[in-house]
Design an enzyme around this catalytic site. Structure first.
Site, PDB file in Angstrom:
ATOM      1  NE  ARG A  15      -1.837  -1.765   3.576  1.00  0.00           N
ATOM      2  CZ  ARG A  15      -2.200  -1.981   4.835  1.00  0.00           C
ATOM      3  NH1 ARG A  15      -3.414  -1.648   5.236  1.00  0.00           N
ATOM      4  NH2 ARG A  15      -1.362  -2.525   5.694  1.00  0.00           N
ATOM      5  CE  LYS A  75       1.039  -2.299   9.517  1.00  0.00           C
ATOM      6  NZ  LYS A  75      -0.153  -2.624  10.371  1.00  0.00           N
ATOM      7  CE1 TYR A  94      -5.671   2.058  10.146  1.00  0.00           C
ATOM      8  CE2 TYR A  94      -4.419   1.720   8.126  1.00  0.00           C
ATOM      9  CZ  TYR A  94      -5.631   1.873   8.773  1.00  0.00           C
ATOM     10  OH  TYR A  94      -6.796   1.846   8.053  1.00  0.00           O
ATOM     11  CG  HIS A  96      -2.056  -1.007  14.977  1.00  0.00           C
ATOM     12  ND1 HIS A  96      -3.406  -1.117  15.252  1.00  0.00           N
ATOM     13  CD2 HIS A  96      -1.949  -0.971  13.627  1.00  0.00           C
ATOM     14  CE1 HIS A  96      -4.081  -1.147  14.118  1.00  0.00           C
ATOM     15  NE2 HIS A  96      -3.226  -1.048  13.123  1.00  0.00           N
ATOM     16  CD  GLU A 118      -4.132   2.837  15.366  1.00  0.00           C
ATOM     17  OE1 GLU A 118      -3.239   2.694  16.218  1.00  0.00           O
ATOM     18  OE2 GLU A 118      -3.919   3.199  14.193  1.00  0.00           O
ATOM     19  CG  ASP A 270      -2.360  -4.619  12.633  1.00  0.00           C
ATOM     20  OD1 ASP A 270      -1.140  -4.809  12.533  1.00  0.00           O
ATOM     21  OD2 ASP A 270      -3.066  -4.228  11.691  1.00  0.00           O
TER      22      ASP A 270
END
Length: 362
Positions: A15, A75, A94, A96, A118, A270
């Site tokens: 991505r 990411k 993201y 996480h 998120e 994740d």
């Protein structure tokens, strides 16, 4: 504002955080876009397309990081990128952090303003930047599970849809949120027997109404989970508490009751995973077997369909990215409460309560 778009380096990641269309929009609003050479190729976007959209193509990764006010990624930064982050920079991706204490420490050390996709909220309290990837992961989980159930991959040899005269495969979905609902949709479409478990009776009622009895709905208490996991050919872990570490729903003891060759796909990896003891895997080595059960736990599942995932993600992020460009970071966060809820780290502190609790910093 200068926006840096580095190439993703996580194993198998395809991505990219910005399409040429979003790039053009940002440039029109007055931003300068520095895009690392080849950043969009795996998603099907060429450097020429970005150049035409107004981006400056940069061959040096460090320059992209060093020169940007805002780093836009997909990411979370990996260890190799820690030293590239600049003091006081804004990072929108993201994160996480509940499953990444080392990254959290780096963000605090460098006083990074970390905005996590998120935890950004919509006006209705939903999570619009988490939703599209959850949907894709949910759909992929059935596809992946069906693949690894095949005999040549060590699976039990069960065809999820079966054929006349045989029993279809049994799929158990833990969680009826976005990813779980889309896993159920795919499994039903393939003709599998499907059971979905959740703690929210309203979600179960909605699913029962939608599928008119074709899906078994059960309350996710330990007894029901234990019983259903034992008889499953494919278990989908789709339990999510935004920003927090995923709760353990399936124990090792439960996994040991599954038939050899059965498959577990943990979408929640994740956030640490909802299967006890499960270890993250990668696109290069996506599965491992434990007690005869195949475990799939790739944290960036949507990268399997990089083009679709990129288009879905950037469609969701565009309103927030353009708001940051038009108003500047501080004003944007002050005026957009949903975007402000995405802030996980700021001025050397963890600002999200769920993340702080997961990391023992509450």
């Amino acid at each position: 504002m200068t926006i840096g778009v580095p190439k993703e380096i996580k194993i198998g990641e395809t991505r990219v955080s910005m399409t040429p269309s979003l790039c053009r929009r940002c440039v029109m609003l007055g931003a300068k876009v520095l895009l690392e050479k080849g950043a969009g190729l795996t998603a099907g976007f060429t450097d020429a397309e970005y150049r035409e959209a107004g981006a400056t193509i940069v061959g040096d990764t460090a320059r992209v990081w060093r020169s940007a006010d805002l780093i836009l990624k997909v990411k979370e930064p990996l260890e190799a990128e820690f030293e590239l982050m600049q003091e006081g920079q804004t990072l929108f991706t993201y994160l996480h952090l509940a499953a990444g204490p080392e990254l959290a420490q780096q963000l605090l050390k460098k006083r990074i303003l970390g905005i996590a996709y998120e935890t950004v909220e919509g006006l209705d309290g939903s999570f619009p930047l988490l939703k599209p990837m959850s949907q894709i992961a949910g759909r992929l989980s059935i596809q992946i599970g069906a693949y690894f159930l095949q005999s040549q991959h060590g699976g039990s040899g069960v065809l999820l849809g079966g054929v006349p005269g045989t029993m279809p495969g049994q799929v158990v979905v833990l969680g009826a949120g976005n990813s779980g609902a889309h896993a159920v949709q795919m499994a039903v479409g393939m003709g599998a027997r499907v059971t979905v478990l959740d703690l929210d009776s309203r979600k179960l009622e909605a699913m029962d109404t939608e599928y008119r009895g074709r899906v078994v709905t059960l309350l996710a208490n330990p007894s029901n989970v234990e019983q259903e996991v034992a008889r499953a050919d494919l278990v989908i872990g789709a339990v999510l508490i935004p920003a927090a570490k995923a709760p353990t729903v399936v124990t090792k003891k439960m996994v040991a009751t599954m038939r050899p060759g059965s498959v577990i796909v943990d979408i929640a990896i994740d956030q640490g995973g909802c299967i006890e003891g499960i270890e993250p895997t990668s696109h290069e080595q996506p599965v491992y077997a434990e007690r005869g059960v195949i475990h799939y736990a790739v944290p960036n599942m949507p990268a399997l369909v990089g083009r679709t995932s990129t288009l879905a993600l950037t469609q969701a992020t565009e309103p927030f990215v353009t708001t940051l460009v038009r108003k500047g970071v501080e004003i944007a966060l002050d005026e957009n409460k949903g975007l402000a809820l995405g802030v996980n780290t700021r001025d050397g502190k963890i600002t999200n309560a769920a993340v702080a609790k997961a990391l023992g910093a509450a």
